[in-house]
Design a protein around this motif. Structure first.
Motif, PDB file in Angstrom:
ATOM      1  N   THR A 128     -13.107   0.068  -5.109  1.00  0.00           N
ATOM      2  CA  THR A 128     -13.231  -0.107  -3.660  1.00  0.00           C
ATOM      3  C   THR A 128     -12.138  -1.029  -3.126  1.00  0.00           C
ATOM      4  OG1 THR A 128     -14.855  -1.870  -4.001  1.00  0.00           O
ATOM      5  CG2 THR A 128     -15.711   0.352  -3.654  1.00  0.00           C
ATOM      6  N   THR A 129     -11.749  -2.017  -3.909  1.00  0.00           N
ATOM      7  CA  THR A 129     -10.640  -2.891  -3.507  1.00  0.00           C
ATOM      8  C   THR A 129      -9.332  -2.119  -3.490  1.00  0.00           C
ATOM      9  OG1 THR A 129     -11.729  -4.838  -4.433  1.00  0.00           O
ATOM     10  CG2 THR A 129      -9.347  -4.986  -4.101  1.00  0.00           C
ATOM     11  N   TRP A 130      -9.089  -1.320  -4.497  1.00  0.00           N
ATOM     12  CA  TRP A 130      -7.867  -0.519  -4.607  1.00  0.00           C
ATOM     13  C   TRP A 130      -7.734   0.457  -3.439  1.00  0.00           C
ATOM     14  CZ3 TRP A 130      -6.875   4.740  -5.308  1.00  0.00           C
ATOM     15  CH2 TRP A 130      -5.599   5.078  -5.756  1.00  0.00           C
ATOM     16  N   LEU A 131      -8.848   0.916  -2.938  1.00  0.00           N
ATOM     17  CA  LEU A 131      -8.843   1.916  -1.866  1.00  0.00           C
ATOM     18  C   LEU A 131      -8.593   1.332  -0.469  1.00  0.00           C
ATOM     19  CD1 LEU A 131     -11.761   4.082  -3.188  1.00  0.00           C
ATOM     20  CD2 LEU A 131      -9.434   4.844  -2.783  1.00  0.00           C
ATOM     21  N   GLN A 132      -8.665   0.032  -0.345  1.00  0.00           N
ATOM     22  CA  GLN A 132      -8.488  -0.579   0.963  1.00  0.00           C
ATOM     23  C   GLN A 132      -7.127  -0.206   1.537  1.00  0.00           C
ATOM     24  OE1 GLN A 132      -9.225  -4.812   0.554  1.00  0.00           O
ATOM     25  NE2 GLN A 132     -11.358  -4.495  -0.037  1.00  0.00           N
ATOM     26  N   GLY A 133      -7.157   0.298   2.783  1.00  0.00           N
ATOM     27  CA  GLY A 133      -5.928   0.723   3.433  1.00  0.00           C
ATOM     28  C   GLY A 133      -5.507   2.129   3.094  1.00  0.00           C
ATOM     29  N   LYS A 134      -6.232   2.768   2.172  1.00  0.00           N
ATOM     30  CA  LYS A 134      -5.880   4.130   1.755  1.00  0.00           C
ATOM     31  C   LYS A 134      -6.817   5.181   2.347  1.00  0.00           C
ATOM     32  CE  LYS A 134      -3.935   2.665  -2.706  1.00  0.00           C
ATOM     33  NZ  LYS A 134      -4.147   1.208  -2.610  1.00  0.00           N
ATOM     34  N   CYS A 135      -7.835   4.747   3.084  1.00  0.00           N
ATOM     35  CA  CYS A 135      -8.783   5.680   3.673  1.00  0.00           C
ATOM     36  C   CYS A 135      -9.427   4.996   4.883  1.00  0.00           C
ATOM     37  CB  CYS A 135      -9.853   6.102   2.666  1.00  0.00           C
ATOM     38  SG  CYS A 135     -10.859   4.727   2.093  1.00  0.00           S
ATOM     39  N   VAL A 136     -10.125   5.780   5.661  1.00  0.00           N
ATOM     40  CA  VAL A 136     -10.788   5.247   6.852  1.00  0.00           C
ATOM     41  C   VAL A 136     -12.263   5.629   6.856  1.00  0.00           C
ATOM     42  CG1 VAL A 136      -8.724   5.218   8.278  1.00  0.00           C
ATOM     43  CG2 VAL A 136     -10.120   7.284   8.178  1.00  0.00           C
TER      44      VAL A 136
ATOM     45  N   LEU B 269      -5.150   9.232   7.579  1.00  0.00           N
ATOM     46  CA  LEU B 269      -5.731   8.876   6.294  1.00  0.00           C
ATOM     47  C   LEU B 269      -7.004   9.680   6.049  1.00  0.00           C
ATOM     48  CD1 LEU B 269      -5.397   4.986   6.362  1.00  0.00           C
ATOM     49  CD2 LEU B 269      -4.117   6.564   4.911  1.00  0.00           C
ATOM     50  N   PRO B 270      -7.318   9.975   4.791  1.00  0.00           N
ATOM     51  CA  PRO B 270      -8.569  10.673   4.482  1.00  0.00           C
ATOM     52  C   PRO B 270      -9.770   9.756   4.736  1.00  0.00           C
ATOM     53  CG  PRO B 270      -7.526   9.945   2.484  1.00  0.00           C
ATOM     54  CD  PRO B 270      -6.533   9.667   3.580  1.00  0.00           C
ATOM     55  N   LEU B 271     -10.931  10.377   4.825  1.00  0.00           N
ATOM     56  CA  LEU B 271     -12.159   9.604   4.962  1.00  0.00           C
ATOM     57  C   LEU B 271     -12.478   8.932   3.630  1.00  0.00           C
ATOM     58  CD1 LEU B 271     -14.396  12.127   6.950  1.00  0.00           C
ATOM     59  CD2 LEU B 271     -13.019  10.234   7.840  1.00  0.00           C
ATOM     60  N   CYS B 272     -12.965   7.718   3.699  1.00  0.00           N
ATOM     61  CA  CYS B 272     -13.343   7.030   2.473  1.00  0.00           C
ATOM     62  C   CYS B 272     -14.488   7.780   1.784  1.00  0.00           C
ATOM     63  CB  CYS B 272     -13.770   5.594   2.770  1.00  0.00           C
ATOM     64  SG  CYS B 272     -12.412   4.522   3.263  1.00  0.00           S
TER      65      CYS B 272
ATOM     66  N   ALA C  43      -4.275  10.241  -8.774  1.00  0.00           N
ATOM     67  CA  ALA C  43      -4.309  11.698  -8.940  1.00  0.00           C
ATOM     68  C   ALA C  43      -5.594  12.284  -8.350  1.00  0.00           C
ATOM     69  CB  ALA C  43      -4.205  12.046 -10.422  1.00  0.00           C
ATOM     70  N   ALA C  44      -6.687  11.557  -8.517  1.00  0.00           N
ATOM     71  CA  ALA C  44      -7.962  12.046  -7.977  1.00  0.00           C
ATOM     72  C   ALA C  44      -7.933  12.091  -6.465  1.00  0.00           C
ATOM     73  CB  ALA C  44      -9.099  11.158  -8.463  1.00  0.00           C
ATOM     74  N   TRP C  45      -7.404  11.047  -5.841  1.00  0.00           N
ATOM     75  CA  TRP C  45      -7.376  11.021  -4.377  1.00  0.00           C
ATOM     76  C   TRP C  45      -6.495  12.137  -3.834  1.00  0.00           C
ATOM     77  CZ3 TRP C  45     -11.154   8.938  -5.538  1.00  0.00           C
ATOM     78  CH2 TRP C  45     -11.346   7.630  -5.969  1.00  0.00           C
ATOM     79  N   THR C  46      -5.387  12.375  -4.521  1.00  0.00           N
ATOM     80  CA  THR C  46      -4.492  13.450  -4.095  1.00  0.00           C
ATOM     81  C   THR C  46      -5.203  14.795  -4.168  1.00  0.00           C
ATOM     82  OG1 THR C  46      -2.569  12.196  -4.854  1.00  0.00           O
ATOM     83  CG2 THR C  46      -2.276  14.560  -4.541  1.00  0.00           C
ATOM     84  N   ARG C  47      -6.012  14.966  -5.186  1.00  0.00           N
ATOM     85  CA  ARG C  47      -6.719  16.238  -5.372  1.00  0.00           C
ATOM     86  C   ARG C  47      -7.946  16.367  -4.479  1.00  0.00           C
ATOM     87  NH1 ARG C  47     -10.900  17.905  -8.891  1.00  0.00           N
ATOM     88  NH2 ARG C  47     -10.962  15.851  -9.886  1.00  0.00           N
ATOM     89  N   LEU C  48      -8.675  15.264  -4.284  1.00  0.00           N
ATOM     90  CA  LEU C  48      -9.982  15.343  -3.639  1.00  0.00           C
ATOM     91  C   LEU C  48     -10.008  14.899  -2.184  1.00  0.00           C
ATOM     92  CD1 LEU C  48     -12.108  13.783  -6.539  1.00  0.00           C
ATOM     93  CD2 LEU C  48     -11.958  16.210  -5.940  1.00  0.00           C
ATOM     94  N   GLY C  49      -9.049  14.083  -1.769  1.00  0.00           N
ATOM     95  CA  GLY C  49      -9.121  13.472  -0.453  1.00  0.00           C
ATOM     96  C   GLY C  49      -9.221  14.481   0.685  1.00  0.00           C
ATOM     97  N   SER C  50      -9.954  14.107   1.712  1.00  0.00           N
ATOM     98  CA  SER C  50     -10.183  14.996   2.848  1.00  0.00           C
ATOM     99  C   SER C  50     -10.272  14.189   4.130  1.00  0.00           C
ATOM    100  CB  SER C  50     -11.487  15.783   2.643  1.00  0.00           C
ATOM    101  OG  SER C  50     -11.859  16.482   3.814  1.00  0.00           O
ATOM    102  N   THR C  51      -9.711  14.736   5.193  1.00  0.00           N
ATOM    103  CA  THR C  51      -9.828  14.088   6.499  1.00  0.00           C
ATOM    104  C   THR C  51     -11.060  14.565   7.261  1.00  0.00           C
ATOM    105  OG1 THR C  51      -8.403  15.793   7.463  1.00  0.00           O
ATOM    106  CG2 THR C  51      -7.331  13.757   6.712  1.00  0.00           C
ATOM    107  N   THR C  52     -11.816  15.499   6.661  1.00  0.00           N
ATOM    108  CA  THR C  52     -12.987  16.057   7.351  1.00  0.00           C
ATOM    109  C   THR C  52     -14.304  15.768   6.644  1.00  0.00           C
ATOM    110  OG1 THR C  52     -12.709  18.178   6.196  1.00  0.00           O
ATOM    111  CG2 THR C  52     -11.611  17.931   8.339  1.00  0.00           C
ATOM    112  N   ALA C  53     -14.255  15.322   5.383  1.00  0.00           N
ATOM    113  CA  ALA C  53     -15.489  15.067   4.643  1.00  0.00           C
ATOM    114  C   ALA C  53     -15.314  13.855   3.745  1.00  0.00           C
ATOM    115  CB  ALA C  53     -15.871  16.287   3.804  1.00  0.00           C
TER     116      ALA C  53
END
Length: 283
Positions: free
Chosen positions: A275-283, A39-42, A252-262
């Protein structure tokens, strides 16, 4: 007020606060041959108080902007790591204050333009006025310095919008007024930048080149970079539209912006919902 995807940008927002990013990494085979995903970083979510986008928005505005300590604390409780808020200047640049409206609409006292009022002089002074409606009723108007200190105490990164109305003093033909006004913008940042991350921008096309020039001259270039991307897909209204209208835009934003390093910065007017919507979608 709503913005487009990236700051700075045109005045077209219906935007929201964010707290995490969704982007599944390419599956990699484990030594045993099983596929795993990371998962990408929150993200760092910057919360903004929604402002109506329809006709006569000032009549329906509930003064939700985190321009005061109570608003900052609420954004923090919703999972924000930063906030977007609004810097105005009183008459002739005598005081930098945190307020979003062109006038004192939403405050006690007679309605007047912020640029016509002195901070602490005269019967109609701005100091001491309090909010008359919305979730922060009773809160007063804070100076730029007071607000920055409150944000630091709550471990929130400030993203400051320098409002276009400040042209009255910042671009004044009188050099004494100009310099005093710019000191109200630059000095509070310079005094704190060694121990506090601060960012600033403006949508005003006349102010932007002068802001950039003076910020750089003061050795504060870092405040002009690293700004969050606005990720909301719908405009704010009163009462607030359902956050579900943003889901496609957020995805769409998470797909474009998400990163496992930053941990990327994102901004929204629906801080708690994002923040509720993102639960379980990032670490």
């Amino acid at each position: 007020m709503p913005r487009s995807w990236n700051i700075p940008g045109p005045r077209t927002w219906g935007v929201a606060a964010a707290s995490a990013v969704l982007l599944l990494c390419t599956a990699q085979a484990s030594p045993a041959g099983a596929a795993t995903t990371a998962l990408p970083l929150c993200p760092t979510v910057f919360g903004h108080g929604g402002y109506p986008t329809g006709a006569n928005p000032w009549d329906r505005d509930q003064v939700r902007q985190p321009n005061n300590p109570k608003g900052l604390a609420q954004q923090k409780s919703w999972g924000a790591g930063g906030v977007e808020a609004d810097l105005q200047l009183t008459r002739d640049g005598t005081k930098g204050v945190m307020w979003h409206n062109t006038t004192t609409n939403g405050l006690t006292g007679t309605r007047k333009a912020i640029t016509e009022l002195w901070w602490a002089t005269g019967a109609d002074q701005l100091k001491g006025r309090t909010i008359t409606r919305g979730p922060y009723t009773g809160e007063t108007v804070y100076t730029f310095r007071e607000w920055l200190d409150s944000a630091k105490s709550k471990n929130l990164t400030p993203l400051v919008e320098l409002k276009g109305e400040a042209e009255q003093s910042l671009l004044n033909s009188d050099s004494a007024i100009r310099e005093r006004a710019w000191a109200e913008v630059i000095a509070p940042i310079s005094e704190r930048i060694a121990s506090q991350k601060i960012m600033i921008y403006t949508h005003d096309t006349a102010l932007k080149p002068e802001l950039d020039k003076r910020i750089k001259a003061a050795g504060l270039s870092a405040t002009l970079t690293g700004h969050p991307s606005w990720v909301d897909g719908i405009g704010w209204e009163e009462p607030p539209p359902a956050a579900s209208g943003n889901y496609a835009s957020w995805q769409a934003a998470w797909t474009r912006l998400g990163s496992t390093t930053a941990s990327v910065p994102v901004a929204t007017s629906w801080t708690k919902d994002l923040t509720t919507w993102l639960q379980g979608k990032c670490v």
